[in-house]
Design an enzyme around this catalytic site. Structure first.
Site, PDB file in Angstrom:
ATOM      1  N   TRP A  11      -4.793 -57.801 -35.208  1.00 19.85           N
ATOM      2  CA  TRP A  11      -4.151 -56.615 -34.513  1.00 19.85           C
ATOM      3  C   TRP A  11      -3.487 -56.724 -33.369  1.00 19.85           C
ATOM      4  CZ3 TRP A  11      -4.404 -52.981 -30.664  1.00 19.85           C
ATOM      5  CH2 TRP A  11      -3.938 -51.932 -30.730  1.00 19.85           C
ATOM      6  N   HIS A  12      -4.228 -57.433 -32.312  1.00 16.93           N
ATOM      7  CA  HIS A  12      -3.543 -57.689 -30.845  1.00 16.93           C
ATOM      8  C   HIS A  12      -2.296 -58.581 -30.818  1.00 16.93           C
ATOM      9  CE1 HIS A  12      -7.229 -55.623 -29.602  1.00 16.93           C
ATOM     10  NE2 HIS A  12      -6.727 -55.111 -28.652  1.00 16.93           N
ATOM     11  N   GLY A  13      -2.193 -59.398 -31.662  1.00 10.38           N
ATOM     12  CA  GLY A  13      -1.025 -60.531 -31.658  1.00 10.38           C
ATOM     13  C   GLY A  13      -1.090 -61.470 -32.741  1.00 10.38           C
ATOM     14  N   PHE A  40       1.682 -54.943 -27.813  1.00  4.53           N
ATOM     15  CA  PHE A  40       1.152 -54.944 -29.035  1.00  4.53           C
ATOM     16  C   PHE A  40       1.602 -53.854 -29.931  1.00  4.53           C
ATOM     17  CE2 PHE A  40      -2.217 -56.602 -25.765  1.00  4.53           C
ATOM     18  CZ  PHE A  40      -1.772 -57.701 -26.084  1.00  4.53           C
TER      19      PHE A  40
END
Length: 464
Positions: A320-322, A464
């Site tokens: 989800w963060h990257g 993000f």
């Protein structure tokens, strides 16, 4: 990009607040929607249509879910459509190039990389809208009948870009009816100033040290001492940067009449990795727990399924963060530590002195921040190897660096604890009333001076 500058947000607020409080109460949701769309469109004019489509899809699907509430098959179908749409939207813009590059390594696969700029905040607003239809299906929230009110929820600019992730059910009542009081305005303004000071005066002050040590690692001149100073610097930078933004968003939400849930609870005071993740980015961990971990079965069904669920959730948390392997490694790194604490280290930690548990937690977390911060896996492996003995322990320049940042580190460490809060609470009410506006003005003045001096002040979580 001008949009990702704190200067723009800072300059935008007076006009926004003036417009919001000049209009009648019945028009305030519309005003909030318009100013939020303008705020987003200023930096992402091409992607403003995505926001309109996202609002329309999830608004209509919420109504359809409620309409067919007694027909579970149809209701599930519309929930599924909403979830798939949001995941496809997020997947296309954020993950297509990563997946194309990695899948193209397989024989016979040649997928094009599109190099499409990432819409700012897409990870946050897709999660918010996705949870809306799920909550309507679960009867945790009523479907919103007004597209204006729903649009105001989705686009609410104080937290649109970098959270906290706001679930519709926590603000549904306030969207339909809220009263903006002078007390809310005062408390919100104070919270905003605290967040602004965290970002500008604390996070920015230590960010340069991390940049310096990362550059040294890339050049092959990093020492072990410098590496650990760099990890500590990034750990403090991301905490005060992100918690500062969350404070600003919570404060602005309070000014507008909303009560956003807290996103941080002094995470660096934690005595275990498990406790750390109860205190850090609480809106995200709560989202994954409620909408992924528990539906997967949580800790029910035996050890094997629990391990599977933890690994899935933390893979998703990292991803989800990257769209990069280091974020996946970061998620799995913490999954391993959480599993160890749950099944192996639990009894040992219970017998360990508090200060040692605290030190252990900080070491695990700060190494994790190194994995989080360095996308190049070659540089990352070299950096961590240097920290653990592959490089010389110390160099003369490290002493100068440490002396230069010693006071800053002490201030950051103190600000990471409840010391300031406890000191403030011990003051008499009269002293608090006198000091509060003085400290607010001082933080605004100092922050403004730094903003004028610096031309670019991005929040780390904007990407993000």
């Amino acid at each position: 990009m001008v949009f990702s500058s704190l200067t723009f947000l800072f300059a935008y607020l007076p006009i926004t607040l003036l417009l919001y409080f000049l209009v009648p109460l019945r028009w305030r949701n519309l005003t909030l929607l318009v100013v939020s769309l303008f705020f987003y469109g200023w930096g992402e004019p091409v992607y403003i249509t995505i926001m309109f489509v996202s609002i329309f899809i999830d608004y209509t699907h919420g109504l359809l879910v409620e309409k067919y509430r007694d027909n579970d098959k149809k209701a599930r179908w519309f929930v599924g459509q909403s979830v798939v749409f949001n995941l496809l939207l997020l997947g296309f813009f954020k993950y297509w190039d990563f997946l194309a590059a990695n899948l193209s390594l397989l024989p016979g696969v040649d997928l094009p990389q599109l190099n499409i700029p990432l819409p700012i905040g897409i990870s946050f607003f897709t999660f918010q809208t996705m949870s809306y239809t799920i909550d309507v299906y679960r009867r945790d929230a009523p479907a919103q009948k007004s597209i204006i009110r729903f649009g105001a929820f989705v686009t609410m600019f104080p937290q649109l870009i970098a959270g906290p992730i706001v679930k519709y059910k926590t603000v549904a009542a306030a969207l339909d009816h809220r009263v903006n009081t002078a007390e809310d305005f005062a408390l919100g303004a104070r919270r905003f100033c605290v967040g602004l000071a965290k970002k500008v005066l604390l996070a920015n002050a230590i960010g340069a040290l991390w940049d310096t040590q990362l550059a040294a690692a890339e050049a092959g001149t990093l020492t072990a001492a410098a590496g650990w100073m760099g990890l500590a610097a990034f750990g403090f930078q991301i905490y005060f940067d992100f918690s500062g933004y969350s404070d600003m968003a919570i404060g602005l939400g309070r000014i507008f009449g909303f009560r956003f849930l807290e996103n941080f609870d002094y995470p660096y005071l934690s005595a275990s990795v498990t406790e750390f993740w109860r205190r850090w980015h609480m809106s995200l961990t709560s989202w994954f727990r409620e909408y992924l971990y528990i539906p997967l079965g949580g800790n029910r069904g035996g050890t094997a399924k629990t391990l599977r669920n933890i690994l899935i959730v933390w893979f998703c948390t990292g991803f989800w963060h990257g769209a990069s392997w280091n974020f996946i490694l970061w998620g799995l790194y913490f999954a391993v530590w959480l599993i160890l604490e749950k099944y192996v280290l639990k009894s040992l930690l219970e017998k360990t002195p508090g200060w040692l548990k605290h030190l252990y937690t900080l070491l695990v977390v700060f190494v994790g921040w190194g994995i989080f911060a360095v996308e190049d896996l070659g540089v990352l492996s070299g950096y961590l190897a240097d920290c653990f003995g592959a490089a010389p322990l110390w160099a003369a320049v490290d002493g100068y660096t440490f002396r230069s940042y010693a006071v800053t580190f002490l201030v950051l460490a103190a600000a990471s604890t409840t010391l300031g809060k406890r000191t403030w609470q011990r003051l008499p009410d009269k002293a608090q009333k006198v000091l509060s506006p003085i400290l607010m003005l001082l933080s605004l003045a100092l922050s403004t001076a730094y903003l004028v001096d610096g031309s670019y002040n991005p929040f780390l979580y904007f990407r993000f």
